[in-house]
Write a protein that holds these residues in place. Sequence first.
Motif, PDB file in Angstrom:
ATOM      1  N   GLU A   1      -8.662 -86.806 -17.768  1.00 28.03           N
ATOM      2  CA  GLU A   1      -7.718 -85.958 -17.020  1.00 28.03           C
ATOM      3  C   GLU A   1      -8.163 -84.498 -17.054  1.00 28.03           C
ATOM      4  O   GLU A   1      -8.051 -83.784 -16.052  1.00 28.03           O
TER       5      GLU A   1
ATOM      6  N   ASP B   1      -9.005 -82.169 -13.862  1.00 31.01           N
ATOM      7  CA  ASP B   1      -8.385 -80.858 -13.651  1.00 31.01           C
ATOM      8  C   ASP B   1      -9.440 -79.801 -13.326  1.00 31.01           C
ATOM      9  O   ASP B   1      -9.252 -78.965 -12.443  1.00 31.01           O
TER      10      ASP B   1
ATOM     11  N   ASP C   1     -10.659 -80.366  -9.803  1.00 35.15           N
ATOM     12  CA  ASP C   1      -9.662 -80.095  -8.774  1.00 35.15           C
ATOM     13  C   ASP C   1      -9.395 -78.615  -8.560  1.00 35.15           C
ATOM     14  O   ASP C   1      -8.930 -78.218  -7.498  1.00 35.15           O
ATOM     15  N   ASN C   2      -9.705 -77.788  -9.563  1.00 39.52           N
ATOM     16  CA  ASN C   2      -9.429 -76.354  -9.451  1.00 39.52           C
ATOM     17  C   ASN C   2     -10.618 -75.637  -8.833  1.00 39.52           C
ATOM     18  O   ASN C   2     -11.762 -75.925  -9.174  1.00 39.52           O
TER      19      ASN C   2
END
Length: 89
Positions: free
Chosen positions: A57, A61, A64-65
């Motif tokens: 995860e 993250d 995705d940023n």
Amino acid sequence: MSVALTVRLPEFTARRLDEVSKSSNLSKTDLILEGLESVFASRLDRSVTYLSDAQFEAVLDILDNPLSQEALEGRERLESTTFPWANKS
């Protein structure tokens, strides 16, 4: 510390090991260790990394940023760099 290990080799392989040992002035042990280190290095390059759910995860993250401005500028500098091996003289 070292560990003794007995290995059965085909006769042809044993003869080749003898020949290379004599011609290279290296012991059979040194040659076998050199070969094993080569195998270990190539296998480690192809190893699989297992992540816990939390680690996975965290990676998602990061992906995705969007990159920070500083990271974007660094990437631009890197991409515009001419590397020595790219020079075709």
